[in-house]
Design a protein around this motif. Structure first.
Motif, PDB file in Angstrom:
ATOM      1  N   ASN A  59       2.365 -72.961-113.823  1.00 63.15           N
ATOM      2  CA  ASN A  59       1.345 -73.015-114.790  1.00 63.15           C
ATOM      3  C   ASN A  59       0.811 -71.376-115.023  1.00 63.15           C
ATOM      4  O   ASN A  59       0.485 -71.215-116.116  1.00 63.15           O
ATOM      5  CB  ASN A  59       0.221 -73.865-114.615  1.00 63.15           C
ATOM      6  N   THR A  60       1.029 -70.698-113.796  1.00 71.65           N
ATOM      7  CA  THR A  60       0.613 -69.287-114.022  1.00 71.65           C
ATOM      8  C   THR A  60       1.662 -68.386-114.977  1.00 71.65           C
ATOM      9  O   THR A  60       1.431 -67.523-115.016  1.00 71.65           O
ATOM     10  CB  THR A  60       0.453 -68.877-112.814  1.00 71.65           C
ATOM     11  N   ASP A  61       3.096 -69.085-114.925  1.00 72.76           N
ATOM     12  CA  ASP A  61       4.045 -68.367-115.727  1.00 72.76           C
ATOM     13  C   ASP A  61       3.840 -68.454-117.132  1.00 72.76           C
ATOM     14  O   ASP A  61       4.582 -68.000-117.972  1.00 72.76           O
ATOM     15  CB  ASP A  61       5.225 -68.798-115.156  1.00 72.76           C
TER      16      ASP A  61
END
Length: 94
Positions: A59-61
């Motif tokens: 998700n942080t990408d």
């Protein structure tokens, strides 16, 4: 070219460059306007041909990826950028 992958899958962005043999270029990637450094993130792989690979997307990408190409020794060759968005989908649990 926007990409959507399932969480944990690999995501690949390609930045193909055509140039004259006597023109040197610098190619780099930004993520949400922050310079990407392969050494800072073991999940990233940057290839000489302009390809950026995110090994196990999470998700942080999620966000905007920008390939920036700058001519080093030939100002007439110009510069270019290409932008793409990565969406990471998390499948629901059973």
């Amino acid at each position: 070219m926007n990409i959507s992958v399932t969480k944990g899958q690999s995501a690949t962005f390609k930045c193909t460059v055509s140039k004259e043999d006597d023109t040197d270029i610098e190619l780099y990637w930004k993520f949400n306007d922050q310079l990407l450094e392969e050494n800072d993130n073991p999940n990233l792989k940057m290839y000489r041909n302009g390809t950026l690979q995110i090994m196990e997307a999470k998700n942080t990408d999620i966000g905007t990826y920008k390939c920036i190409v700058q001519s080093i020794n030939n100002y007439m060759a110009g510069n270019d950028t290409k932008t793409a968005y990565l969406n990471v989908v998390e499948l629901p649990y059973a």
